[in-house]
Design a protein around this motif. Structure first.
Motif, mmCIF file in Angstrom:
data_model
loop_
_atom_site.group_PDB
_atom_site.id
_atom_site.type_symbol
_atom_site.label_atom_id
_atom_site.label_comp_id
_atom_site.label_asym_id
_atom_site.label_seq_id
_atom_site.Cartn_x
_atom_site.Cartn_y
_atom_site.Cartn_z
ATOM 1 N N HIS A 27 16.407 -14.626 -23.360
ATOM 2 C CA HIS A 27 15.523 -13.472 -23.469
ATOM 3 C C HIS A 27 14.302 -13.848 -24.294
ATOM 4 C CE1 HIS A 27 17.005 -13.012 -27.565
ATOM 5 N NE2 HIS A 27 18.239 -12.964 -27.099
ATOM 6 N N VAL A 28 13.280 -13.039 -24.230
ATOM 7 C CA VAL A 28 12.060 -13.294 -24.992
ATOM 8 C C VAL A 28 12.368 -13.136 -26.476
ATOM 9 C CG1 VAL A 28 9.697 -12.543 -25.407
ATOM 10 C CG2 VAL A 28 10.626 -12.489 -23.091
ATOM 11 N N SER A 29 11.975 -14.118 -27.263
ATOM 12 C CA SER A 29 12.250 -14.088 -28.697
ATOM 13 C C SER A 29 11.014 -14.538 -29.469
ATOM 14 C CB SER A 29 13.447 -15.001 -29.038
ATOM 15 O OG SER A 29 13.167 -16.341 -28.655
ATOM 16 N N VAL A 30 11.042 -14.354 -30.790
ATOM 17 C CA VAL A 30 9.935 -14.775 -31.651
ATOM 18 C C VAL A 30 10.497 -15.478 -32.875
ATOM 19 C CG1 VAL A 30 9.863 -12.517 -32.820
ATOM 20 C CG2 VAL A 30 7.876 -14.036 -32.921
ATOM 21 N N VAL A 140 9.100 -5.699 -35.289
ATOM 22 C CA VAL A 140 9.603 -5.640 -33.920
ATOM 23 C C VAL A 140 8.417 -5.704 -32.955
ATOM 24 C CG1 VAL A 140 10.871 -4.286 -32.225
ATOM 25 C CG2 VAL A 140 11.597 -4.270 -34.620
ATOM 26 N N PHE A 141 8.488 -6.651 -32.003
ATOM 27 C CA PHE A 141 7.457 -6.819 -30.992
ATOM 28 C C PHE A 141 8.081 -6.538 -29.618
ATOM 29 C CE2 PHE A 141 6.514 -9.567 -34.545
ATOM 30 C CZ PHE A 141 5.155 -9.416 -34.751
ATOM 31 N N LYS A 142 7.714 -5.426 -29.025
ATOM 32 C CA LYS A 142 8.246 -5.108 -27.706
ATOM 33 C C LYS A 142 7.461 -5.880 -26.642
ATOM 34 C CE LYS A 142 9.973 -0.576 -29.092
ATOM 35 N NZ LYS A 142 10.011 0.884 -28.808
ATOM 36 N N ALA A 143 8.194 -6.549 -25.749
ATOM 37 C CA ALA A 143 7.555 -7.428 -24.766
ATOM 38 C C ALA A 143 7.895 -7.013 -23.334
ATOM 39 C CB ALA A 143 7.989 -8.870 -25.008
ATOM 40 N N VAL A 153 10.529 -7.030 -16.345
ATOM 41 C CA VAL A 153 11.640 -6.921 -17.300
ATOM 42 C C VAL A 153 11.073 -6.470 -18.641
ATOM 43 C CG1 VAL A 153 13.552 -8.093 -18.433
ATOM 44 C CG2 VAL A 153 12.874 -8.772 -16.118
ATOM 45 N N ARG A 154 11.609 -5.368 -19.147
ATOM 46 C CA ARG A 154 11.104 -4.793 -20.401
ATOM 47 C C ARG A 154 12.045 -5.148 -21.560
ATOM 48 N NH1 ARG A 154 7.157 -1.099 -19.054
ATOM 49 N NH2 ARG A 154 7.100 -0.568 -16.822
ATOM 50 N N TRP A 155 11.553 -6.005 -22.447
ATOM 51 C CA TRP A 155 12.320 -6.383 -23.640
ATOM 52 C C TRP A 155 11.898 -5.455 -24.775
ATOM 53 C CZ3 TRP A 155 15.919 -9.848 -22.319
ATOM 54 C CH2 TRP A 155 15.677 -10.674 -21.222
ATOM 55 N N ILE A 156 12.451 -4.253 -24.760
ATOM 56 C CA ILE A 156 11.956 -3.212 -25.673
ATOM 57 C C ILE A 156 13.067 -2.531 -26.476
ATOM 58 C CG2 ILE A 156 9.927 -2.752 -24.237
ATOM 59 C CD1 ILE A 156 11.393 -0.309 -23.125
ATOM 60 N N GLU A 157 14.311 -2.939 -26.277
ATOM 61 C CA GLU A 157 15.412 -2.300 -26.993
ATOM 62 C C GLU A 157 15.547 -2.912 -28.392
ATOM 63 O OE1 GLU A 157 19.028 -1.605 -24.539
ATOM 64 O OE2 GLU A 157 17.912 -2.711 -23.016
ATOM 65 N N VAL A 158 15.487 -2.061 -29.398
ATOM 66 C CA VAL A 158 15.532 -2.540 -30.781
ATOM 67 C C VAL A 158 16.981 -2.789 -31.206
ATOM 68 C CG1 VAL A 158 14.906 -2.036 -33.168
ATOM 69 C CG2 VAL A 158 13.445 -1.223 -31.297
ATOM 70 N N ASN A 168 18.504 -5.810 -23.133
ATOM 71 C CA ASN A 168 17.120 -6.299 -23.154
ATOM 72 C C ASN A 168 16.525 -6.128 -24.558
ATOM 73 O OD1 ASN A 168 16.983 -6.948 -20.323
ATOM 74 N ND2 ASN A 168 16.769 -4.759 -19.889
ATOM 75 N N PRO A 169 16.957 -6.980 -25.509
ATOM 76 C CA PRO A 169 16.501 -6.805 -26.894
ATOM 77 C C PRO A 169 15.022 -7.163 -27.071
ATOM 78 C CG PRO A 169 17.714 -8.847 -26.672
ATOM 79 C CD PRO A 169 17.845 -8.142 -25.358
ATOM 80 N N ALA A 170 14.353 -6.425 -27.941
ATOM 81 C CA ALA A 170 12.963 -6.723 -28.274
ATOM 82 C C ALA A 170 12.929 -7.899 -29.258
ATOM 83 C CB ALA A 170 12.295 -5.498 -28.893
#
Length: 250
Positions: A27-30, A140-143, A153-158, A168-170
């Motif tokens: 998943h998208v991460s930072v 938190v960065f929603k992507a 794909v919405r990576w917006i769940e905190v 789909n975690p943010a």
């Protein structure tokens, strides 16, 4: 025969576990390059894997938090991608490091000029950000990830502490403790060491000075004594010569 069946079953089970667990990590991460300390500046990288076997990722939108706005956001150029920084006015001006912010970066969008992120690959998107908030432990960065087949794909769940990771975690950036306190302590210690070294040097200098003065005084005393002894020897020699002369005349 029985052993080989057990081994085969174990191998199949292992593959199944990997297959089931793989999506949880893709998943998208930072992540920061180094440390993202409160109140400081940092370079963070958004890691975007391609989760599809038949499509490429051609667009990434990262929404920046407005409750903790960042005054400086500068994306690093990524070959094959175009970055657009979007600023928006804040509903309510916020104070950050003694300044009032009326607008801040709310989104950075990367769009592929070519094939994008093909199946089996990932891409990092580095961004310089700051100053990081001093009153938060994480950002938190929603992507939003878009594929060339129009899938989004919405990576917006905190993620919530104590709960399982959402589907789909943010991306969440953890902030480290401010470095100012540590630097202050180091500075104080260095100051103490310097002062102590200065005192020791002064003491050594004084001791050397006292030793030098003492040596000079001793040398002077010995010189005077030598002169006196020499003079006495000369006088004694003269008197002895006179007595011999008087005895010879008689």
């Amino acid at each position: 025969m029985k052993a080989s069946r057990i081994a085969a079953a174990g191998a199949v089970s292992g593959i199944a576990v990997l297959a089931l667990s793989a999506p949880a990590f893709a998943h998208v991460s930072v992540q920061p390059e180094g440390t993202a300390a409160k109140g400081g500046y940092a370079v963070v990288g958004f890691k975007v894997p391609n989760e599809r076997d038949n499509a490429s990722t051609t667009k990434l939108e990262v929404n920046f938090p407005t409750d903790h706005p960042l005054a400086s956001v500068m994306p690093q150029p990524v070959p094959g991608w175009k970055a657009v920084v979007t600023k928006s006015k804040l509903d309510k001006p916020l104070e950050s490091h003694g300044k009032q912010l009326t607008e801040a970066v709310t989104k950075v969008t990367w769009t592929a000029d070519g094939k994008g992120i093909e199946p089996g690959y990932f891409q990092k998107f580095p961004v310089s950000v700051g100053a990081l908030p001093e009153n938060a432990d994480q950002l938190v960065f929603k992507a939003i990830q878009t594929y060339d087949n129009k899938e989004v794909v919405r990576w917006i769940e905190v993620p919530q502490e104590g709960q399982e990771e959402p589907e789909n975690p943010a991306p969440v950036l953890e902030l480290a403790a401010a470095e100012g306190d540590a630097h202050g302590s180091s500075g104080a210690k260095a100051g103490d060491d310097t002062e102590a070294a200065a005192r020791n040097t002064a003491a050594d200098t004084a001791a050397s000075s006292d030793s030098g003065d003492s040596s000079d005084t001793t040398a002077r005393v010995l010189a005077v004594v030598g002169i006196v002894v020499g003079a006495a020897g000369v006088a004694y020699g003269v008197l002895a010569g006179r007595r011999r002369d008087s005895g010879a005349s008689a």
